[in-house]
Scaffold this active site. Structure first.
Site, short mmCIF file in Angstrom:
data_model
loop_
_atom_site.label_atom_id
_atom_site.label_comp_id
_atom_site.label_asym_id
_atom_site.label_seq_id
_atom_site.Cartn_x
_atom_site.Cartn_y
_atom_site.Cartn_z
CG ASP A 1 -2.51 -0.96 0.65
OD1 ASP A 1 -2.43 -1.54 1.35
OD2 ASP A 1 -3.18 -0.39 -0.40
CB ILE B 1 -0.51 1.17 -4.54
CG1 ILE B 1 -0.12 0.19 -4.37
CG2 ILE B 1 -2.05 1.08 -4.81
CD1 ILE B 1 -1.27 -0.96 -4.22
CD GLU C 1 -3.16 2.99 3.13
OE1 GLU C 1 -2.17 1.62 4.01
OE2 GLU C 1 -2.19 3.38 2.49
CG ASP D 1 -3.12 6.81 -1.24
OD1 ASP D 1 -2.57 5.93 -2.34
OD2 ASP D 1 -2.94 6.47 0.30
CG HIS E 1 -17.88 9.52 -18.22
ND1 HIS E 1 -18.02 8.43 -18.98
CD2 HIS E 1 -18.13 9.68 -17.34
CE1 HIS E 1 -18.94 8.07 -18.62
NE2 HIS E 1 -18.82 8.38 -17.53
CB CYS F 1 -15.00 7.17 -25.40
SG CYS F 1 -16.42 6.53 -24.31
CB SER G 1 -14.27 2.11 -23.45
OG SER G 1 -13.05 1.80 -23.91
CB SER H 1 -20.49 -1.06 -19.48
OG SER H 1 -21.43 -0.71 -19.72
#
Lengths: 562, 378
Positions: free
Chosen positions: B70, B73, B109, B111, B155, B197, B223, B225
C-alpha cells in the site's frame, strides 16, 4: 445643416476617441493583466553549467623509507609532480583527474613507526604522527627486505589514509631517480584506483547526466544496489517474532545501536542525516514455507524463494517516517519453534554463513536461530537474549553495501586492513565523498538546466521570486563546488554540492510551478471573441465610415479644384 | 544412429540447462528496476459511474495480490460508491454480477478521495510538486529505478479525459507531465493503461523514452461496459478491464508471462472496441518484459557474503530514560460547556433571504401605492 454636421462631427470624434482609448489604454492594460509574473533567472550561467567540466584533484604523498633510495637519489628529493588525465564522457561532460604527487623521505619518527612488527601496528603508530586531510593519501615505500608485509603481499592498505608499498626487486641496484619514479608510477596508480576515486566510480556517479550503456554486470548491480544521494536516510530495525508463545526474545537494540551503528553514522555525518528507530513485530511470518532438508536436519530457504519473502512482510512494517527520505529496513527474524533451525541456501545449495540476505535499495533480513539456546525439556516461553554483536556485524555490512561503500575485490597482491570498529575506513569515506560530490553536482546541474528549459518552453508558468532566488543560490553553490573540487578541498566541495542539490530540488519541486495553463489556440479564440468582438465591431465600422467619408471629401475637394 | 540421437539430445539438454541458469542470473539485470509503484485513478463521480470505481478497485486488488504494498500505491477515487446513499449493499463494491466478488473489503487504502481527485492533484502527484505538508502516503516517491504502472479510467474523448464532470486533462498535458518525470528521472519504465472512450488518443502525444501504453479503444470508438447487475442497478465493470482482470487472475508472483500476451487481451470479438497499444518509445522488446515487472513487485535479492567482526561490548545506555507520562485531554469537558458564556456573535450583513423578503415588500408597497413614491427613493 450645420447642426447635422455638428452631430456628425461629434459622432466621428466619439468613435475616434473610443478607438484611441482602446488602443492606447486598453491594449497595454490587457497585456499587463494577462501577463504571468516571471522573475529573472540567471540563464547564461545555467547554460554554462550545462557543459560540465569537472576536475578532481587528489594530493598524494610518497614517502621513501630508509633503504629504498640511495643517497644520490635522496639529494633530488623532495620533489613535486603533477599528472593530468583527461576523459571525455560525452559531448557535454568532460572529466580531468589531477594527481599532485609529492615525493619525500621519511622522518625519524616515521622510521620508528615503520619498525613495528606488523603492518597493522605500523599503520596505527603512523596515524598518531600525522593526520592526512580529507581526500589525500600517503604511500610509504618500504624496502623489499622489510618484514612488515607477508611474502606474497606487495601493498597493505590501512584503515586511515595510508598505504604501505613494497618496492620491487629490480630497484635494488642503484638507478637514477627518474627510473625509480617511473617504476613506482603505475603501482601508485593502482593504489590510487583502490583508495581514491576511480574512473568507473565517477562515471557511475554521473549516471543521472549520462545514460551510459551498461558495462559489466557488476557495475550494474552496484549502481542498482546503493541508494541515490539524499539529504537524509531513515533506518528502521525490526525484530520479527512469529512465535511469542515459545520464545520471549529480548534484544538490547538501544545499546547496540549506540555502540555499533552510531559510530558509523557519525562518521558519515558530512554525507547525510540519519534517523534510527526500531520496533518489534509479533506473529509476523515469512511469506514462504521453508522446506525441511533431512540430510542437514534443518529447514532451508533457497535463493529463489527469497525474493518473495519481502513483500508480505513489508505490508506489516509500517513506517515512522515523516519526511520523504528513503527508508532502510533491517529485519531480524527469529524462526518459530516448529521451523527451527532455518538456514538460507545460495544458488549452489551451500549454507550461507551469515544467514542473511539484502535487497537493493530496500534493506536486509537476517535469520537468527535460537533452537540452540534451550533443550527439548525447556518450559515455554523461553527467555532468549540475542547476541547483538553478531547481529549488528551483519547489519553493519549490509548497511555499508546499501549506502554505496564499494566492496569490489582488491587487485592481486593487495592486503586490505579489516574494518575498524566504526565499520568504515577513512579512505572508504573519501571514496564515498568523491562519488557523492560528483553525483550531487551532476544531479543539480541536470535539475537546473532542465528547469530552465522547462520554464523557457512553457511561457505560461509563473516564476515567483523565491524560485528565482533558489535557482540563483543553486547556481552559486554549484560553481563553488566545482571550484573546490578543482582545488582539492573535498570536505568543502561536498558541503557546497549538498547545498546546491537542496536548492535545486526545492526550486524544481516548488508547488507553484504547476503548468495548468495549456490553452490550445482554438480555445483562446473561443474565450476572447465573445468579449471583444461586440465591442470592436462598431468601433471598426465607424472608423471605416470616417475613412471613407474623408476620402469622399478629398475627392470632392479635388473635383472642386478642377 | 542411436549414438547420434543420444548425443543430440544430450546437447539439447545441456543447452536447455544453460539457458535456465542464464535466465536466473539474467533476471537481475534484465529489467533494471528495484521497486514498483502504481498510480490508479478513477476520474468520474455519480452513482451511475459505479463501474469506473469498480474498475480501479479491481486493478488495485490485483496489484496488491501480486505484491505491491500500500505504501507504493497511490489510489485516487473520485467518488465513494461503497458508502453511497444509493448502494443497496453498503460498504461493498462488486465487480462481478450476482455480487460474487467484493473488491472493497476492509483493507482498502484510498489516498485521494472525492473532490481531492482533480487534474491539478493528479499532475502534482506525477511531477512531485506537492506542498511540503503532504504525507508520505499521498506522494509518488519513485526514483530512477522504479517501474510505475498508471491506470486511468473514466469518461474521455478525443484527446482529453474528464475529471469530476467539471474539468479535463488533455493528452498534451499528460505527455508534458511524463516528460517532466523523465527529466527528473522519476521512473525507470512506465506502463500506462487507460480504459475510456477513444482512449488511444491519450497516448498519441507521448515523447519521453521508456513509455509503454495500452488503451481500451481507438479514436472514434467507444469503450463499452460489461454487465449490469439488476440488484444494484448499474453496470459493474467495463469490458476491457473485465478481461484484463481475467488475464491477471492467472498471473502469480513467479509467473513469466510477458507483455505480448497482455496486448492480446480483449480482442474485438469480446470488447467490441479495438484495444490499442504503443511500444515505440520503449527501449526493451515487449516480449522480454514480464507482466510482474509492472503489476507485481518482485524484489531482487543478494546474499550477504561478508560480515563485520564486532568485538566491543555494548555500552550501557547512559542516563535513565525519562518516562514521560502521557494523558488524554478531557474529551467532553461538560463543566466548561455548561458554564459557557454565550459567544458574542459578529454582525453579518443580511442574508439573501432577508434581502429578497425586503425587496418583495418594497415592490408590493410601490405597486399598491403608485410609482410616484419610487421617484423619491431613487
Amino acid at each position: 445643416l450645420a447642426l447635422k454636421l455638428n452631430v456628425l462631427k461629434r459622432g466621428q470624434l466619439a468613435a475616434l476617441s473610443i478607438a484611441a482609448v482602446v488602443i492606447i489604454v486598453g491594449v497595454p492594460l490587457w497585456w499587463r493583466t494577462t501577463e504571468t509574473y516571471r522573475a529573472w533567472l540567471p540563464v547564461n550561467q545555467i547554460n554554462e553549467l550545462a557543459n560540465l567540466q569537472l576536475q578532481l584533484s587528489a594530493d598524494v604523498e610518497v614517502v621513501f623509507a630508509r633503504g629504498t633510495v640511495t643517497p644520490e637519489q635522496q639529494k633530488k628529493v623532495p620533489l613535486t609532480q603533477t599528472q593530468d588525465e583527461e576523459h571525455t564522457v560525452d559531448e557535454d561532460t568532460a572529466l580531468r583527474y589531477r594527481y599532485e604527487t609529492k615525493y619525500r623521505t621519511a622522518t625519524i619518527m616515521e622510521e620508528d613507526a615503520l619498525n613495528q612488527p606488523t603492518a597493522a601496528e605500523a599503520d596505527l603508530s603512523l596515524h598518531t604522527l600525522s593526520e592526512s586531510p580529507c581526500g589525500s593519501l600517503v604511500v610509504y615505500v618500504i624496502p623489499e627486505s622489510s618484514t612488515l608485509l607477508p611474502e606474497d603481499v606487495d601493498v597493505y592498505i590501512g584503515q586511515r589514509r595510508t598505504a604501505l608499498l613494497r618496492i620491487g626487486a629490480q630497484m635494488r641496484v642503484g638507478r637514477t631517480l627518474e627510473q625509480l619514479l617511473a617504476h613506482l608510477e603505475p603501482r601508485i596508480k593502482q593504489v590510487l584506483q583502490v583508495m581514491s576515486f576511480s574512473h568507473t566510480d565517477i562515471t557511475a556517479a554521473l549516471s543521472d547526466r549520462v545514460r551510459l550503456s551498461p558495462g559489466n554486470k557488476e557495475s550494474i548491480a552496484d549502481s542498482m544496489r546503493a541508494f541515490k544521494s539524499s539529504p537524509g536516510y531513515e533506518i528502521t530495525f525490526s525484530l520479527l517474532n512469529p512465535d511469542p508463545k515459545s520464545h520471549r526474545v529480548h534484544w538490547d537494540i538501544e545499546g547496540a545501536v549506540q555502540t555499533y551503528i552510531q559510530p558509523l553514522l557519525t562518521k558519515l555525518a558530512p554525507l547525510a542525516n540519519f534517523s534510527i528507530d526500531s520496533q518489534t513485530l509479533y506473529y509476523a511470518m515469512l511469506g514462504v514455507n521453508p522446506r525441511y532438508d533431512s540430510s542437514r536436519s534443518a529447514y532451508t530457504l533457497n535463493s529463489d524463494s527469497l525474493a518473495h519473502v519481502i513483500n508480505p512482510v513489508e505490508a506489516r512494517l509500517g513506517s515512522n517516517a515523516a519526511s520523504s527520505n528513503p527508508v532502510l529496513n533491517f529485519l531480524l527474524y527469529v524462526p518459530d519453534a516448529h521451523h527451527s533451525p532455518l538456514h538460507i541456501h545460495d544458488h549452489k545449495k551451500q549454507e550461507v554463513l551469515s544467514n542473511a540476505f539484502h535487497s537493493p535499495r530496500w534493506g536486509g533480513i537476517m535469520v537468527y536461530n535460537v533452537n540452540g539456546f534451550y533443550g527439548p525439556e525447556a518450559v515455554f516461553p523461553v527467555d532468549i537474549n540475542i547476541n547483538m554483536a553478531k547481529v549488528m556485524g551483519v547489519f553493519l555490512a549490509q548497511l555499508r553495501l546499501l549506502l554505496g561503500v564499494q566492496s569490489s575485490a582488491p587487485p592481486p597482491g593487495f592486503l586490505v586492513a579489516p574494518c575498524s570498529s566504526t565499520g568504515l575506513a577513512d579512505w572508504e569515506l573519501d571514496r564515498l565523498m568523491w562519488s557523492r560530490t560528483v553525483e550531487n553536482v551532476a544531479t543539480a546541474t541536470t535539475t537546473i538546466t532542465s528547469l530552465a528549459q522547462l520554464l523557457d518552453q512553457i511561457g505560461n508558468i509563473v516564476i515567483n521570486d523565491n524560485i528565482a532566488q533558489q535557482v540563483s543560490s543553486a547556481v552559486t553553490s554549484l560553481q563553488l563546488a566545482v571550484a573546490e573540487l578543482e582545488a582539492g578541498n573535498l570536505g568543502f566541495a561536498l558541503q557546497y554540492s549538498k547545498e546546491a542539490i537542496l536548492a535545486s530540488e526545492r526550486a524544481f519541486f516548488d508547488p507553484s510551478l504547476l503548468h495548468l495553463l495549456y490553452f490550445p489556440d482554438d480555445q483562446k479564440f473561443a474565450i476572447y471573441i465573445p468579449l471583444f468582438l461586440p465591442m470592436c465591431v462598431p468601433i471598426l465600422l465607424s472608423l471605416l465610415k470616417i475613412v471613407s467619408e474623408a476620402r469622399q471629401k478629398r475627392r470632392e475637394r479635388q473635383a472642386k479644384k478642377d | 544412429i542411436y549414438l547420434f540421437t543420444y548425443f543430440f539430445f544430450l546437447l539439447l539438454y545441456i543447452a536447455f540447462m544453460l539457458f535456465i541458469v542464464f535466465d536466473n542470473a539474467g533476471q537481475f539485470f534484465s529489467s533494471g528496476h528495484t521497486n514498483n509503484w502504481a498510480v490508479l485513478v478513477c476520474t468520474s463521480r455519480f452513482w451511475f459511474n459505479y463501474r469506473h470505481v469498480a474498475n480501479t478497485l479491481s486493478v488495485y486488488r490485483s496489484v496488491k495480490r501480486l505484491g505491491i504494498p500500500d505504501s507504493h500505491i497511490v489510489l485516487m477515487l473520485a467518488d465513494d460508491m461503497a458508502c453511497n446513499h444509493r448502494n443497496p449493499k453498503p460498504a461493498t463494491v462488486f465487480s462481478h454480477k450476482n455480487m460474487e466478488l467484493n473488491v472493497y473489503g476492509d483493507d482498502v487504502e484510498v489516498d485521494y478521495r472525492g473532490y481531492e481527485v482533480t487534474v491539478e492533484n493528479f499532475l502534482r502527484v506525477l511531477t512531485g510538486r506537492l506542498p511540503p505538508s503532504t504525507p508520505r502516503s499521498k506522494r509518488l516517491l519513485s526514483d530512477d529505478r522504479s517501474n510505475i504502472l498508471i491506470y486511468l479510467t473514466g469518461h474521455g474523448g478525443n484527446g482529453f479525459l474528464k475529471f469530476q464532470d467539471s474539468e479535463e486533462i488533455s493528452n498534451v498535458e499528460l505527455a508534458d507531465a511524463f516528460e517532466q518525470m523523465w527529466q527528473k528521472r522519476r521512473y525507470n519504465e512506465l506502463l500506462f493503461i487507460i480504459d475510456t472512450c477513444q482512449g488511444a488518443s491519450m497516448y498519441e502525444r507521448f515523447y519521453s523514452p521508456n513509455l509503454m501504453a495500452l488503451a481500451s479503444s481507438q479514436v472514434g470508438e467507444d469503450s463499452l461496459s460489461h454487465q449490469p447487475d439488476l440488484a444494484i442497478g448499474v453496470h459493474l465493470m467495463d469490458r476491457y478491464t473485465f478481461y484484463l482482470l481475467e488475464f491477471l487472475e492467472d498471473i502469480h508472483p513467479a509467473s513469466k508471462t510477458n507483455m505480448n500476451d497482455l496486448f492480446k487481451v480483449c480482442p474485438k470479438s469480446q470488447c467490441v472496441s479495438t484495444p490499442g497499444h504503443r511500444t515505440d518509445l520503449f527501449l526493451r522488446d515487449p516480449g522480454s518484459v514480464l507482466i510482474t515487472d509492472f503489476f507485481g513487485s518482485v524484489r531482487k535479492v543478494e546474499i550477504t557474503m561478508e560480515t563485520i567482526n564486532l568485538t566491543d561490548p555494548i555500552n550501557p545506555v547512559n542516563g535513565e530514560l525519562q518516562i514521560r507520562k502521557y494523558s488524554y485531554v478531557d474529551q467532553l469537558p461538560v463543566s466548561e460547556i455548561i458554564h459557557q458564556k454565550p459567544k458574542q456573535k459578529d454582525w453579518h450583513p443580511p442574508d439573501g433571504f432577508i434581502l429578497g423578503l425586503w425587496t418583495l415588500i418594497l415592490l408590493v408597497f410601490f405597486k399598491l401605492y403608485g410609482m410616484k413614491h419610487l421617484k423619491h427613493i431613487f
